[in-house]
Design a protein around this motif. Structure first.
Motif, PDB file in Angstrom:
ATOM      1  N   THR A   1      11.755   7.665  36.378  1.00  0.00           N
ATOM      2  CA  THR A   1      10.879   8.834  36.320  1.00  0.00           C
ATOM      3  C   THR A   1       9.438   8.362  36.366  1.00  0.00           C
ATOM      4  N   ASN A   2       8.606   9.176  36.973  1.00  0.00           N
ATOM      5  CA  ASN A   2       7.186   8.821  37.079  1.00  0.00           C
ATOM      6  C   ASN A   2       6.404   9.225  35.841  1.00  0.00           C
ATOM      7  N   LEU A   3       7.077   9.872  34.910  1.00  0.00           N
ATOM      8  CA  LEU A   3       6.402  10.368  33.721  1.00  0.00           C
ATOM      9  C   LEU A   3       6.653   9.456  32.522  1.00  0.00           C
ATOM     10  N   PRO A   4       5.698   9.362  31.595  1.00  0.00           N
ATOM     11  CA  PRO A   4       5.933   8.595  30.364  1.00  0.00           C
ATOM     12  C   PRO A   4       6.934   9.333  29.475  1.00  0.00           C
ATOM     13  N   VAL A   5       7.980   8.613  29.072  1.00  0.00           N
ATOM     14  CA  VAL A   5       9.035   9.192  28.244  1.00  0.00           C
ATOM     15  C   VAL A   5       9.232   8.315  27.013  1.00  0.00           C
ATOM     16  N   TYR A   6       9.210   8.921  25.837  1.00  0.00           N
ATOM     17  CA  TYR A   6       9.424   8.199  24.588  1.00  0.00           C
ATOM     18  C   TYR A   6      10.634   8.823  23.883  1.00  0.00           C
ATOM     19  N   ALA A   7      11.650   8.005  23.639  1.00  0.00           N
ATOM     20  CA  ALA A   7      12.901   8.493  23.062  1.00  0.00           C
ATOM     21  C   ALA A   7      13.102   7.955  21.652  1.00  0.00           C
ATOM     22  N   LEU A   8      13.555   8.810  20.758  1.00  0.00           N
ATOM     23  CA  LEU A   8      13.752   8.415  19.360  1.00  0.00           C
ATOM     24  C   LEU A   8      14.788   7.299  19.221  1.00  0.00           C
ATOM     25  N   VAL A   9      15.899   7.407  19.965  1.00  0.00           N
ATOM     26  CA  VAL A   9      16.970   6.426  19.783  1.00  0.00           C
ATOM     27  C   VAL A   9      16.608   5.051  20.325  1.00  0.00           C
ATOM     28  N   ASP A  10      15.542   4.965  21.107  1.00  0.00           N
ATOM     29  CA  ASP A  10      15.071   3.654  21.564  1.00  0.00           C
ATOM     30  C   ASP A  10      14.315   2.917  20.458  1.00  0.00           C
ATOM     31  N   ARG A  11      13.952   3.643  19.417  1.00  0.00           N
ATOM     32  CA  ARG A  11      13.165   3.064  18.325  1.00  0.00           C
ATOM     33  C   ARG A  11      13.906   3.073  16.986  1.00  0.00           C
TER      34      ARG A  11
ATOM     35  N   ALA B   1       5.569  19.043  12.755  1.00  0.00           N
ATOM     36  CA  ALA B   1       5.493  17.598  12.504  1.00  0.00           C
ATOM     37  C   ALA B   1       4.470  16.922  13.403  1.00  0.00           C
ATOM     38  N   LEU B   2       4.510  17.249  14.704  1.00  0.00           N
ATOM     39  CA  LEU B   2       3.602  16.601  15.649  1.00  0.00           C
ATOM     40  C   LEU B   2       2.162  17.070  15.471  1.00  0.00           C
ATOM     41  N   SER B   3       1.987  18.334  15.107  1.00  0.00           N
ATOM     42  CA  SER B   3       0.622  18.845  14.881  1.00  0.00           C
ATOM     43  C   SER B   3      -0.067  18.083  13.759  1.00  0.00           C
ATOM     44  N   LYS B   4       0.658  17.845  12.662  1.00  0.00           N
ATOM     45  CA  LYS B   4       0.089  17.107  11.534  1.00  0.00           C
ATOM     46  C   LYS B   4      -0.318  15.690  11.950  1.00  0.00           C
ATOM     47  N   THR B   5       0.532  15.050  12.718  1.00  0.00           N
ATOM     48  CA  THR B   5       0.252  13.677  13.151  1.00  0.00           C
ATOM     49  C   THR B   5      -0.943  13.622  14.090  1.00  0.00           C
ATOM     50  N   ILE B   6      -0.992  14.533  15.056  1.00  0.00           N
ATOM     51  CA  ILE B   6      -2.107  14.543  16.005  1.00  0.00           C
ATOM     52  C   ILE B   6      -3.426  14.812  15.284  1.00  0.00           C
ATOM     53  N   SER B   7      -3.409  15.707  14.312  1.00  0.00           N
ATOM     54  CA  SER B   7      -4.624  16.016  13.545  1.00  0.00           C
ATOM     55  C   SER B   7      -5.133  14.795  12.787  1.00  0.00           C
TER      56      SER B   7
ATOM     57  N   HIS C   1      10.279  12.972  10.684  1.00  0.00           N
ATOM     58  CA  HIS C   1       9.589  11.723  10.336  1.00  0.00           C
ATOM     59  C   HIS C   1       9.639  10.743  11.503  1.00  0.00           C
ATOM     60  N   CYS C   2      10.782  10.646  12.172  1.00  0.00           N
ATOM     61  CA  CYS C   2      10.911   9.732  13.312  1.00  0.00           C
ATOM     62  C   CYS C   2       9.976  10.139  14.446  1.00  0.00           C
ATOM     63  N   LEU C   3       9.863  11.436  14.680  1.00  0.00           N
ATOM     64  CA  LEU C   3       8.934  11.920  15.707  1.00  0.00           C
ATOM     65  C   LEU C   3       7.499  11.524  15.374  1.00  0.00           C
ATOM     66  N   GLN C   4       7.129  11.675  14.132  1.00  0.00           N
ATOM     67  CA  GLN C   4       5.763  11.327  13.715  1.00  0.00           C
ATOM     68  C   GLN C   4       5.495   9.836  13.874  1.00  0.00           C
ATOM     69  N   GLU C   5       6.474   9.012  13.492  1.00  0.00           N
ATOM     70  CA  GLU C   5       6.325   7.558  13.631  1.00  0.00           C
ATOM     71  C   GLU C   5       6.222   7.157  15.100  1.00  0.00           C
ATOM     72  N   LEU C   6       7.076   7.757  15.930  1.00  0.00           N
ATOM     73  CA  LEU C   6       7.093   7.427  17.359  1.00  0.00           C
ATOM     74  C   LEU C   6       5.767   7.792  18.017  1.00  0.00           C
ATOM     75  N   LEU C   7       5.235   8.955  17.681  1.00  0.00           N
ATOM     76  CA  LEU C   7       3.960   9.375  18.258  1.00  0.00           C
ATOM     77  C   LEU C   7       2.819   8.478  17.778  1.00  0.00           C
ATOM     78  N   THR C   8       2.827   8.139  16.514  1.00  0.00           N
ATOM     79  CA  THR C   8       1.766   7.283  15.953  1.00  0.00           C
ATOM     80  C   THR C   8       1.757   5.918  16.633  1.00  0.00           C
ATOM     81  N   GLU C   9       2.935   5.334  16.807  1.00  0.00           N
ATOM     82  CA  GLU C   9       3.050   4.002  17.405  1.00  0.00           C
ATOM     83  C   GLU C   9       2.609   3.980  18.869  1.00  0.00           C
ATOM     84  N   ASN C  10       2.757   5.093  19.563  1.00  0.00           N
ATOM     85  CA  ASN C  10       2.473   5.108  21.001  1.00  0.00           C
ATOM     86  C   ASN C  10       1.216   5.905  21.358  1.00  0.00           C
ATOM     87  N   TRP C  11       0.443   6.332  20.344  1.00  0.00           N
ATOM     88  CA  TRP C  11      -0.707   7.181  20.606  1.00  0.00           C
ATOM     89  C   TRP C  11      -1.749   6.523  21.506  1.00  0.00           C
ATOM     90  N   LYS C  12      -2.065   5.254  21.245  1.00  0.00           N
ATOM     91  CA  LYS C  12      -3.061   4.570  22.054  1.00  0.00           C
ATOM     92  C   LYS C  12      -2.614   4.488  23.526  1.00  0.00           C
TER      93      LYS C  12
END
Length: 460
Positions: free
Chosen positions: A421-431, A26-32, A443-454
């Protein structure tokens, strides 16, 4: 023209929702789509729990296709148990025989690691060339210190006798659950005819052991008596190996596929003398105490009341004292001895098994560090990012490796329970709603990555 971006995906599975392979897809398709010139490496990881076998890259995947293996609730598994063989080493995933996902509802009081012991027994007897078994022990339904697994190796092999404060006929209550499944789950591939199933279970118990040891048995444990062979091993006494006798029994077994009762006990002990067991653990939990197996994990395995947890802990203390008396060593001082309900500690003390970090073993096997070195951006994650993540879990190891090589690392998880935490963390249930996360995880993973890519790219 954008410069090439080398991305490494190094995820563990999201328990009960999505495998590591599907997360990567799922994430590979979105990153591509987001960064067409990107180069993506994908390494599925496991710290010893669910997905341990599928994350391994070497060896041949095999199955125990003609054995009746009991699940954690005493119901025979409907699918053959997988294992992976690489030359003289066999990898086993405890979650496949005693996993929490194999039961309809977690209840460690009626669950046993017996099936895991059956798997080890079958491997010892079928693969006589093997000299090492690596067992991933995460994601289990059990909290009975692995006694069930020891019993499944055969009466008299490791354990001679179990004494309870009162007799427990809970196993036959477990048979009633089979009837319930027959009535309620007609479309389930685990539906069986009840009478033949009961006979199969009883035959299995009669062949392999004399009891299906559960959490309730542990709670009522009064004493456990080990075989002379096991006591010698625990006391680290050197006993000369009789190679001539071993070859004689081996040849007899190969010819007949069975042995007389005492000969089988002796042959199993000889096999265990010749096969080293490595426990691949995902936690540093102690055997008992405030940071012990019962205190940390039994509630999420169904021991919902304080009374149940106290009764389980009492049983763990009985075992601790027995082992201390026999060996002079405190099992609670062994890091990781509480993994999988305490099976790590019991196997360490009784079978001289080594306890290793599952993720370190996996990272070495998958050559993780070389992939991290090449990456510009590392994405990792698991279902729940919490305080236990630092105790030998996949995410903590990937982050440690990324920091070592000065790489940007981002965590994408199902739920984030870490406040600071000092690291960026993105959680599905927060969205997204929890139900949506569970049903449409990819699908949720793809949406979350797309929204936070920048934002991710700005931190890179």
């Amino acid at each position: 023209m954008t410069s090439p971006l080398h991305v490494l995906l190094a995820f563990d599975s999201f328990k009960n929702s999505l495998s590591a392979e599907k997360i990567h897809d799922a994430l590979s398709k979105t990153i591509s789509q987001l960064y067409p010139s990107s180069q993506i490496d994908s390494i599925t990881l496991s710290d010893g729990g669910e997905g341990f076998l599928s994350s391994l890259s070497e060896g041949q995947l095999l199955y125990l296709s003609d054995s009746v293996i009991l699940g954690p609730d005493g119901i025979p598994l409907s699918k053959p148990v997988p294992f992976r063989k690489c030359e003289r080493v066999i990898y086993v995933e405890m979650a496949c025989s005693s996993g929490i996902e194999l039961v309809q509802e977690p209840n460690c009081m009626i669950c046993s690691s017996f099936g895991t012991g059956q798997v080890i027994r079958e491997i010892l007897l079928r693969h006589l060339d093997v000299d090492r078994i690596v067992m991933g022990v995460g994601g289990t339904a059990t909290s009975e210190a692995g006694v069930g697994a020891l019993l499944a190796l055969g009466k008299g092999v490791v354990v001679d006798e179990i004494e309870l404060t009162q007799e427990n006929d809970l196993f036959y209550q477990g048979l009633d659950k089979i009837t319930w499944m027959q009535e309620q789950s007609h479309d389930d591939d685990r539906t069986f005819r009840v009478e033949p199933l009961q006979n199969a279970v009883k035959d299995t118990l009669a062949r392999d052991s004399w009891r299906f040891f559960t959490g309730q048995d542990l709670a009522m444990l009064k004493d456990i008596k080990f075989s002379k062979w096991a006591q010698n091993r625990m006391q680290q006494e050197e006993v000369p190996r009789d190679e001539e006798r071993y070859q004689h029994l081996k040849n007899q077994f190969l010819e007949r596929r069975t042995l007389a009762e005492q000969d089988m006990i002796e042959f199993m002990q000889m096999r265990l003398d010749r096969v080293h067991i490595d426990i691949a653990s995902d936690v540093k939990t102690a055997f008992c105490g405030t940071n012990g197996a019962v205190s940390v994990y039994s509630e999420q395995k169904g021991a919902s009341s304080v009374h149940l947890r106290k009764s389980l802990e009492r049983g763990m203390l009985v075992l601790r004292e027995k082992l201390l008396k026999l060996t002079g060593r405190d099992i609670c001082q062994v890091e990781g001895s509480g993994a999988a309900g305490g099976i790590s500690g019991m196997f360490h003390n009784t079978l001289n098994a080594s306890i290793e970090s599952g993720i370190e073993l996996m990272a070495q096997q998958r050559n993780l560090e070389s992939f991290v070195e090449k990456a510009d951006l590392v994405l990792t994650g698991e279902g729940r990012f919490d305080s236990q993540t630092a105790e030998g879990k996949t995410v903590s190891h990937v982050c440690k490796m990324a920091r070592k090589h000065g790489k940007c690392v981002v965590i994408i998880c199902g739920q984030n329970l870490v406040q600071q935490t000092n690291l960026p963390v993105y959680a599905l249930v927060d969205r997204f709603e929890v139900s949506q996360c569970m049903k449409n995880t990819a699908h949720c993973l793809q949406e979350l990555l797309t929204e936070n890519w920048k934002k991710i790219m700005q931190n890179d």
